[in-house]
Design a protein around this motif. Structure first.
Motif, PDB file in Angstrom:
ATOM      1  N   GLN A   1      12.022 -11.802  12.582  1.00 24.24           N
ATOM      2  CA  GLN A   1      11.531 -10.831  11.604  1.00 24.24           C
ATOM      3  C   GLN A   1      10.379  -9.997  12.162  1.00 24.24           C
TER       4      GLN A   1
ATOM      5  N   GLU B   1      12.553  -4.652   6.200  1.00 24.80           N
ATOM      6  CA  GLU B   1      11.900  -4.839   4.903  1.00 24.80           C
ATOM      7  C   GLU B   1      10.474  -5.333   5.107  1.00 24.80           C
ATOM      8  N   ARG B   2      10.299  -6.285   5.983  1.00 25.13           N
ATOM      9  CA  ARG B   2       8.972  -6.875   6.201  1.00 25.13           C
ATOM     10  C   ARG B   2       8.015  -5.881   6.830  1.00 25.13           C
ATOM     11  N   ILE B   3       8.437  -5.255   7.904  1.00 25.52           N
ATOM     12  CA  ILE B   3       7.497  -4.447   8.694  1.00 25.52           C
ATOM     13  C   ILE B   3       7.332  -3.053   8.104  1.00 25.52           C
ATOM     14  N   LEU B   4       8.425  -2.496   7.608  1.00 26.57           N
ATOM     15  CA  LEU B   4       8.345  -1.148   7.061  1.00 26.57           C
ATOM     16  C   LEU B   4       8.127  -1.157   5.554  1.00 26.57           C
ATOM     17  N   GLY B   5       8.323  -2.305   4.914  1.00 29.05           N
ATOM     18  CA  GLY B   5       8.182  -2.359   3.460  1.00 29.05           C
ATOM     19  C   GLY B   5       9.237  -1.535   2.746  1.00 29.05           C
ATOM     20  N   THR B   6      10.342  -1.341   3.383  1.00 28.16           N
ATOM     21  CA  THR B   6      11.371  -0.458   2.827  1.00 28.16           C
ATOM     22  C   THR B   6      12.543  -1.255   2.273  1.00 28.16           C
ATOM     23  N   LYS B   7      13.274  -0.638   1.391  1.00 25.40           N
ATOM     24  CA  LYS B   7      14.561  -1.156   0.941  1.00 25.40           C
ATOM     25  C   LYS B   7      15.660  -0.576   1.816  1.00 25.40           C
TER      26      LYS B   7
ATOM     27  N   SER C   1      17.745 -13.400   7.025  1.00 24.41           N
ATOM     28  CA  SER C   1      16.798 -13.827   6.000  1.00 24.41           C
ATOM     29  C   SER C   1      17.427 -14.979   5.238  1.00 24.41           C
TER      30      SER C   1
ATOM     31  N   VAL D   1      13.417  -0.994  14.278  1.00 27.31           N
ATOM     32  CA  VAL D   1      12.322  -0.908  13.321  1.00 27.31           C
ATOM     33  C   VAL D   1      11.393   0.253  13.687  1.00 27.31           C
TER      34      VAL D   1
ATOM     35  N   TYR E   1       4.078  -2.633  15.702  1.00 25.41           N
ATOM     36  CA  TYR E   1       5.299  -3.400  15.441  1.00 25.41           C
ATOM     37  C   TYR E   1       5.589  -4.380  16.588  1.00 25.41           C
TER      38      TYR E   1
ATOM     39  N   GLY F   1       7.484  -7.763   1.160  1.00 27.62           N
ATOM     40  CA  GLY F   1       8.083  -7.698   2.497  1.00 27.62           C
ATOM     41  C   GLY F   1       9.395  -8.452   2.577  1.00 27.62           C
TER      42      GLY F   1
ATOM     43  N   GLY G   1      15.526  -9.462   8.051  1.00 31.10           N
ATOM     44  CA  GLY G   1      14.641  -8.727   7.155  1.00 31.10           C
ATOM     45  C   GLY G   1      13.478  -8.049   7.845  1.00 31.10           C
ATOM     46  N   ALA G   2      13.573  -7.802   9.144  1.00 30.68           N
ATOM     47  CA  ALA G   2      12.469  -7.135   9.842  1.00 30.68           C
ATOM     48  C   ALA G   2      12.146  -5.755   9.254  1.00 30.68           C
TER      49      ALA G   2
END
Lengths: 351, 351, 351, 351
Positions: A238, B103-109, D138, B73, B239, D107, B100-101
């Motif tokens: 992740q 989602e985690r790093i960019l905070g995006t969906k 995930s 990412v 990142y 996140g 989920g990188a």
């Protein structure tokens, strides 16, 4: 001001400027045989995991990573709980030199406590106790210390033990950023010191640096309490730190661990640091406010000599207003490099 | 069921299972000479940046990274705006295989739009138009397509152009995950195809894969519109993707770009994929629902032969319930590997 | 030590301890009529948007939010770019009192620059210039100042103008945390001062506080440069700050803006702060190191009187080791409250 | 098409369009007396915590929040572990209607499993088992179900129990998004049903909605397993959900809990939904594919009547291509509203 002396072949900019040790290159080449499963399901990584447990003389969980920032973020993510902050000095690599990676990836705050020499004092933890239990404040959850510190100082095992005790008493975990842990172990006394300042002291997770110490590019997160390790494989991917051809990371670290090469290389770099200090301390105008403990030297020079000296043989400034600079030795620094560089310093200082 | 035939030396598990090409190893060794500044201020990286502009026949901004997840990412972070989501198929590596990188790093969906063959259709973008301008929904901001797709299909340059046009019309940017872009270029027609499906099509940023195509471990984010590049250096470090001894990443990619080695290796892998398809399609009981377009083959096998065949020469399942598996060729797959493997398949199928 | 005097009806703990102004309650009740569309598509919110543009005498984009932390995070998210950090004092609410919300939600670092009085000096920005353009460091991107500051001081419009100029020169944007902006405006000179210290000074985005100033619970993010406003609706929901029954937030703020009630309430609170200062400064043993500029007073008391005084009429400590405490007045503090409290202080001080 | 009938005073757009119940307004006004400590250290919040334990007939930990998105994010953050994803239907509010707040703030990835009626089937969990233990994915860590679902259906307590069991067997925790939990409890059978579908079923954390059910703006995160509650106060502030004048949130919820007002209001809304269904189902051209289970009705209308009907009395579309729309009743919907609206529908349908 032009310096007539011949510059050293290897400047004193950084141990990152050095290449890889020949044995590391051979180890990589030897690992480049045919197919093996990716992402760590390979014999080199299996062996590495065993070797790290041997090195620390206890079962540890080891995860190779690409670089130090990645290793630090992964190590912190392993021990950080919800609503918690990381505590470090204002000098720490994680707060100054990682472009906010911990904040971005972990969503955490880093609380800085003052330090004059790069080390955290036990008292500094007490200074945060008023934050505890108050819902308006990130809760100090992880102490992150750097060994060798960013100011070139080295914690003794006792100092680390005291910090770990003070942290654990408060329910905090302890991360040791050991990008230069080899140099610290070499400075204090070798493998037993390494164990004393990590497992012995009760540290929870460490970043074990390989890149600066003769590697091509390989670090490892070593979780000293294997109970914490369950989520680490997921977090490693992740956080962008899962190597597909992981054998090439593991092979580097295996070579460094073999016959204690890691310790020999770090000892050599440290010795060259001491030698550089000795060779320059008597040059009039060169002031050494700090005695080097590992492989970095932080002299203060007259302001007007810094630039010409850098142009002759590059190094990085430290505190430009004061004329303080950083000279750093590496695993491949030679006695000749030290001698040539010292001659140049002497020349520009007019002695 | 035991297979008597000799297994191939190089199984068909993944192009990630292959090692590094000898020329890449030589390139790394050649870069291992003395000191050079770290973090990309080295001659290898300088040259690499030039070579990528030459490859794409336009000024591009190139950033070597460690791995594909990191590159993806970083590429997405380069083009993603506030409040925006990424759009991809449900098969995409970024949504399925990166823990989920993004989602985690960019905070995006990541919004998934249906796809039967790994490609996104232009209509799929229209199906999200009802989200636009409504404050309750993440705004579709970046289209991410994979080339070669995760299902082994290859977009034509025209298909990509149409997707880019449909995206740009909507104010979206386009990312191309090219972990196997070399194989796609080789499949479609070489360097001109590479340019047509990227710069020509108007793609904004790409992940250019090196690791699977003969590298030891090196990818590059190539920002095709250099106006977008300003924050990339900071994001790369944030990142966890900034290599200290970057020369060793750049040296790998330089070798791959030299004399179009990247294209030759990919062409070879593709040819071996086609050969494997041809060698097994006539074996009774082996069903090839899809015709391979690059270096992956997705046959359907009787359920009871999958495990014994994997034990004999490992490969990964794809859709276990259906008996669909994935055979993947690499830059170093030989004709003999294909022949031996096909013989084993024939043997277990009883023909 | 027991205090015989009657404690004030309204202690001096915080302006957050006060309830809502009767007119605000009436405004809410008046808005509670029948159905209206949710999420801001209601007449109260429409009017509020107009009223804020009238207040600032220019077209601004206004977004009601639930609380100050949410408003601050939303305001910062509006002006923060990729790879950037926020700059504030170590006293700022965003870095000390928001449990790491900016770091968590925005993924940003907050860089603290020293301040002795809660204000940032223009020089402090220059002290960060060495970070610019260096990929290892989060780039200072947004200056966040608090008005009234957390130490009770008030920036003059000229001071803010100078900070904005120094920020804009560096490509930075400026956020003003105005949880107590009303008190600052009242302290400096009213509506013209409000405009001068925000729009006039060139501030980019502000948090406009309503809760502490007679509201039930309502703040607003006011984007002074409407060009920045496009993504704010999405970010507001993404940061948990979109009210479904928004009319009840807007109605509160409408009442506060009507006939300058916000200014009257803040002026009154400030006057009570000054009165409390005057009433206690002559009591032997009470030391006022700072002169109050708005509605908070920070006296130093003998260490042994703090607890009994708190038990009699609660207030918060500020610097417990020094005996410094914080007394805060509110919109509803009365002259009698001040008098009674001062009598209690005098009694415990033995005068 | 112009409708001559008189439109209902309260349209059927949303229960969010309704105002606050008079008793709630009175409760707020009653709480507006003098000073009380902020941030939850007030008697109203203390009582509320007790009342929720009484409601659920077991010790629970209750945290008032501002809105449903904030409550959902806080609830999910309470039970989500490192490297884990949330699992929901593609219809869930958290994945569709919260502008990516969970992804941004937590996140995390949200994995969508198919659902035709808004409910998750136990089998859907098994379909994710292939992700477990694989570092590239995930890890499904939290199941989030919505009650009443976004499609207006209601889980039985047995269905929830089965889902919780299947989740706990897999080491997953369960979140119940109860923005309309009151309507679900009312639909199934009252307080005992509420307990059966939450505590009885083994749910770990719930969002308890108050806003849509007569509140002005108040929800609560109720942690049914108090062992999980320790970090929640910090997370609540970190996610922008800590109210300074919290008494005004708690007072609303206290009124709703008093004498089971929450249940009465929800029962009434449900009854109005059933009445609307009955009143319109016989109108030729109005198709009711779904039978309403709570307070929402999803009829399919001829495409050309939707707009004129909306203009006459607004409601939201659901599936515009099919002509499916959503009519929603609220706590204050009257029988007359239903009758007038039905007359309008009948008129436009020409019957």
């Amino acid at each position: 001001m032009v310096i007539g002396a011949k510059p050293p072949k290897r400047p004193f900019a950084s141990d990152n400027s050095a290449g890889a040790h020949p044995a590391v290159m051979e180890g990589i080449a030897a690992a480049n045989q045919g197919h093996t499963l990716a992402y760590g399901s390979d014999p080199w990584t299996d062996r590495l995991v065993e070797e790290f447990s041997r090195l620390f003389d206890t079962d540890v969980a080891t995860y190779p990573t690409f670089n130090g920032t990645g290793a630090n973020v992964l190590a912190l993510g392993t021990v950080l709980g919800p609503g918690e902050a990381v505590v470090s000095t204002p000098w720490s690599h994680i707060t100054v030199d990682e472009t906010g990676a911990p904040e971005r990836i972990l969503g955490t705050k880093i609380i800085e406590v003052p330090s004059s020499d790069g080390k955290i004092a036990v008292d500094a933890l007490a200074s945060l106790d008023h934050l505890r239990g108050v819902q308006h404040h990130s809760q100090p959850g992880v102490l992150s210390i750097t060994q060798v510190t960013e100011l070139g100082t080295v914690y003794t095992p006792d100092e680390i033990t005291a910090l770990v005790d003070a942290s654990h008493e408060r329910g905090m975990r302890v991360h040791l950023d050991g990008a230069r842990l080899a140099n610290a172990a070499a400075a204090v006394g070798g493998i037993e010191s390494l164990r004393a300042m990590t497992v012995g002291a009760g540290v929870d997770v460490i970043t074990f640096g390989g890149t600066k110490n003769g590697g091509l590019g390989a670090e490892a997160v070593v979780v000293l309490d294997p109970d914490l390790a369950a989520p680490v494989p997921y977090l490693r991917k992740q956080y962008n730190q899962l190597a597909s051809k992981m054998r090439f990371l593991s092979a580097q670290l295996l070579v460094l661990l073999r016959d204690d090469l890691w310790l020999d290389l770090a000892s050599h770099a440290n010795a060259m640091g001491a030698r550089l200090y000795e060779a320059t301390r008597k040059i009039p105008g060169v002031d050494h406010p700090w005695t080097p403990e590992a492989n970095s030297v932080f002299p203060v020079l007259p302001l007007d000599v810094v630039s010409p000296l850098q142009e002759w043989s590059f190094f990085w400034p430290w505190d430009p207003e004061k004329g303080q600079v950083r000279w750093m030795t590496a695993w491949d620094t030679t006695e000749e490099d030290v001698e040539l560089f010292s001659l140049g310093v002497a020349e520009i200082m007019g002695s």
